[in-house]
Scaffold this motif. Structure first.
Motif, mmCIF file in Angstrom:
data_model
loop_
_atom_site.group_PDB
_atom_site.id
_atom_site.type_symbol
_atom_site.label_atom_id
_atom_site.label_comp_id
_atom_site.label_asym_id
_atom_site.label_seq_id
_atom_site.Cartn_x
_atom_site.Cartn_y
_atom_site.Cartn_z
ATOM 1 N N TYR A 1 1.529 -6.837 17.062
ATOM 2 C CA TYR A 1 1.836 -8.247 17.218
ATOM 3 C C TYR A 1 0.618 -9.158 17.074
ATOM 4 N N ILE A 2 -0.565 -8.620 17.328
ATOM 5 C CA ILE A 2 -1.767 -9.456 17.396
ATOM 6 C C ILE A 2 -2.754 -9.023 16.313
ATOM 7 N N PRO A 3 -3.063 -9.897 15.358
ATOM 8 C CA PRO A 3 -3.980 -9.533 14.271
ATOM 9 C C PRO A 3 -5.447 -9.640 14.666
ATOM 10 N N ALA A 4 -5.827 -8.917 15.701
ATOM 11 C CA ALA A 4 -7.217 -8.920 16.149
ATOM 12 C C ALA A 4 -8.027 -7.908 15.328
ATOM 13 N N ASP A 5 -9.349 -8.108 15.280
ATOM 14 C CA ASP A 5 -10.245 -7.198 14.559
ATOM 15 C C ASP A 5 -9.755 -6.955 13.132
ATOM 16 N N ALA A 6 -9.412 -8.037 12.449
ATOM 17 C CA ALA A 6 -8.867 -7.927 11.097
ATOM 18 C C ALA A 6 -9.888 -7.328 10.134
ATOM 19 N N MET A 7 -9.388 -6.497 9.237
ATOM 20 C CA MET A 7 -10.219 -5.862 8.217
ATOM 21 C C MET A 7 -10.151 -6.656 6.926
ATOM 22 N N THR A 8 -11.112 -6.428 6.064
ATOM 23 C CA THR A 8 -10.985 -6.886 4.689
ATOM 24 C C THR A 8 -9.976 -5.976 3.984
ATOM 25 N N ALA A 9 -9.510 -6.407 2.825
ATOM 26 C CA ALA A 9 -8.586 -5.576 2.064
ATOM 27 C C ALA A 9 -9.234 -4.244 1.691
ATOM 28 N N GLU A 10 -10.507 -4.284 1.341
ATOM 29 C CA GLU A 10 -11.215 -3.057 0.950
ATOM 30 C C GLU A 10 -11.338 -2.091 2.130
ATOM 31 N N ALA A 11 -11.672 -2.625 3.290
ATOM 32 C CA ALA A 11 -11.785 -1.770 4.475
ATOM 33 C C ALA A 11 -10.427 -1.182 4.850
ATOM 34 N N ALA A 12 -9.371 -1.977 4.721
ATOM 35 C CA ALA A 12 -8.028 -1.491 5.045
ATOM 36 C C ALA A 12 -7.608 -0.374 4.096
ATOM 37 N N ALA A 13 -7.950 -0.512 2.826
ATOM 38 C CA ALA A 13 -7.635 0.541 1.867
ATOM 39 C C ALA A 13 -8.336 1.846 2.236
ATOM 40 N N ASP A 14 -9.613 1.766 2.565
ATOM 41 C CA ASP A 14 -10.366 2.956 2.960
ATOM 42 C C ASP A 14 -9.789 3.581 4.225
ATOM 43 N N TYR A 15 -9.378 2.722 5.167
ATOM 44 C CA TYR A 15 -8.889 3.219 6.452
ATOM 45 C C TYR A 15 -7.566 3.962 6.302
ATOM 46 N N HIS A 16 -6.658 3.427 5.527
ATOM 47 C CA HIS A 16 -5.297 3.971 5.469
ATOM 48 C C HIS A 16 -5.090 4.998 4.358
ATOM 49 N N ARG A 17 -6.057 5.162 3.459
ATOM 50 C CA ARG A 17 -5.843 6.013 2.280
ATOM 51 C C ARG A 17 -5.529 7.456 2.653
ATOM 52 N N SER A 18 -6.192 7.992 3.657
ATOM 53 C CA SER A 18 -5.990 9.401 4.005
ATOM 54 C C SER A 18 -4.555 9.677 4.445
ATOM 55 N N GLN A 19 -4.003 8.814 5.278
ATOM 56 C CA GLN A 19 -2.623 9.014 5.722
ATOM 57 C C GLN A 19 -1.655 8.914 4.546
ATOM 58 N N ILE A 20 -1.876 7.944 3.670
ATOM 59 C CA ILE A 20 -1.014 7.787 2.509
ATOM 60 C C ILE A 20 -1.096 9.011 1.605
ATOM 61 N N ALA A 21 -2.300 9.523 1.385
ATOM 62 C CA ALA A 21 -2.470 10.715 0.561
ATOM 63 C C ALA A 21 -1.763 11.917 1.173
ATOM 64 N N THR A 22 -1.812 12.020 2.496
ATOM 65 C CA THR A 22 -1.107 13.116 3.174
ATOM 66 C C THR A 22 0.387 13.020 2.925
ATOM 67 N N PHE A 23 0.944 11.814 2.997
ATOM 68 C CA PHE A 23 2.368 11.635 2.718
ATOM 69 C C PHE A 23 2.685 12.041 1.281
ATOM 70 N N GLY A 24 1.786 11.703 0.359
ATOM 71 C CA GLY A 24 1.998 12.090 -1.027
ATOM 72 C C GLY A 24 2.003 13.597 -1.194
ATOM 73 N N ASP A 25 1.041 14.259 -0.571
ATOM 74 C CA ASP A 25 0.961 15.720 -0.646
ATOM 75 C C ASP A 25 2.169 16.388 -0.003
ATOM 76 N N ALA A 26 2.763 15.730 0.988
ATOM 77 C CA ALA A 26 3.919 16.284 1.693
ATOM 78 C C ALA A 26 5.238 15.955 0.996
ATOM 79 N N ASP A 27 5.150 15.347 -0.181
ATOM 80 C CA ASP A 27 6.318 15.039 -1.015
ATOM 81 C C ASP A 27 7.225 13.962 -0.428
ATOM 82 N N ALA A 28 6.642 12.989 0.257
ATOM 83 C CA ALA A 28 7.408 11.794 0.586
ATOM 84 C C ALA A 28 7.702 11.039 -0.700
#
Length: 328
Positions: free
Chosen positions: A132-159
């Motif tokens: 609910y609260i957009p505190a400690d907001a990241m840049t788009a580049e930082a957000a991409a780096d942060y979330h990429r591993s989870q997304i890649a795991t979903f890809g490897d798991a055939d989501a």
């Protein structure tokens, strides 16, 4: 191999349901403990796994019964490094639990999917911080780096795709979209809004969608709104405006209370399922392209069934003994 990654069936005009508010259902209806609202933590023991299995079976059976599609959203809204570290997960353990969450949905799909009820598996991405609260907001580049591993795991798991739920500021949404693009995963962005229909940052939903689309060359397959009541955003959706065609899904809260009020509440406000279904029908009458419909906080299978019945193009009828007859 992912079944629908290159041909998402919900991009048609067919009705697809989602589940309801998984965390509020498990806490308030099932009496389970979810530290920091982390449903994925249930996967660490057999009883928790069975609770999640039962939860998803409820919605799979509902979709199969009504012969509509279903987006199976993994229980991984909190399964990112910051929240997992608070709960004592190593990076290896976090990767494994994300894989396990997708594997569970593969089992559900295998058991329930039919030609009339296609079931799409989505890896759920939540915000790095508070929903609910957009505190400690990241840049788009930082957000991409942060979330990429989870997304890649979903890809490897055939989501089949990734859905970023409860996005409350644009840069994180852009970063997640970019990360999904980099690993070849379709991405859906779901923004949350306050009672005035604006993001918690104060930005309008129209401008937020335009900013993400401009930064990513319209990469999201579509957008959604979640964790807000229809009365919070319906008036901001003005018929005839082209940007609204990018919004294809709604996962509303059961309660019209604000985020602040819900945060302070110690009891569940589950609203009125039939009333919520009627509000969805009114939205769908104005915007026929809205076809991915489910619930968020306070909703459960009763609400999703009411939404389904209200929004089907033809009504379902039942015999007095409860046996399904037909549409018509």
């Amino acid at each position: 191999m992912a079944k629908y990654r290159h041909n998402l069936p919900q991009l048609s005009s067919d009705l697809f349901l989602t589940d309801g508010g998984i965390e509020t259902t498990l806490i308030f209806r099932e009496g389970l403990e979810l530290p920091d609202f982390a449903a994925f933590d249930l996967l660490k023991h057999e009883a928790g796994y069975r609770a999640l299995e039962s939860y998803f079976r409820t919605y799979a059976a509902l979709a199969k019964n009504y012969q509509v599609g279903l987006v199976l959203e993994s229980a991984t809204w909190r399964a990112n490094p910051d929240w997992a570290t608070k709960l004592g997960y190593s990076s290896t353990a976090l990767t494994e639990v994300n894989r396990q969450a997708i594997a569970l949905l593969h089992d559900i799909r295998q058991e329930y999917e039919t030609e009339q009820s296609l079931m799409v598996i989505s890896g759920c991405i939540g915000p790095r911080g508070d929903g609910y609260i957009p505190a400690d907001a990241m840049t788009a580049e930082a957000a991409a780096d942060y979330h990429r591993s989870q997304i890649a795991t979903f890809g490897d798991a055939d989501a089949d795709l990734v859905t970023a739920i409860t996005m409350n500021y644009v840069e994180e949404a852009i970063g997640i979209t970019s990360a999904a693009q980099s690993v070849g995963m379709p991405i859906v962005i779901s923004f949350t809004v306050e009672t005035d229909g604006r993001l918690p940052t104060g930005q309008s939903l129209k401008d937020a969608i335009a900013q993400v689309d401009q930064a990513t060359n319209q990469a999201p397959a579509y957008y959604m709104i979640n964790c807000a009541h229809p009365t919070h955003f319906a008036e901001t959706m003005i018929s005839g405006e082209a940007w609204l065609e990018r919004i294809q899904g709604i996962r509303a809260n059961a309660s019209p209370k604000s985020h602040a009020e819900l945060n302070e509440s110690e009891t569940l406000d589950d609203g009125n399922p039939e009333e919520l279904g009627n509000q969805y029908r009114e939205l769908r009458q104005r915007f026929a392209h809205l076809n991915v419909l489910g619930g968020c906080c306070g909703t459960d299978h009763r609400h999703v069934e009411a939404i389904c019945k209200a929004c089907l193009p033809l009504f379902w009828t039942y015999l007095s003994n409860g046996q399904l007859l037909h549409r018509g």
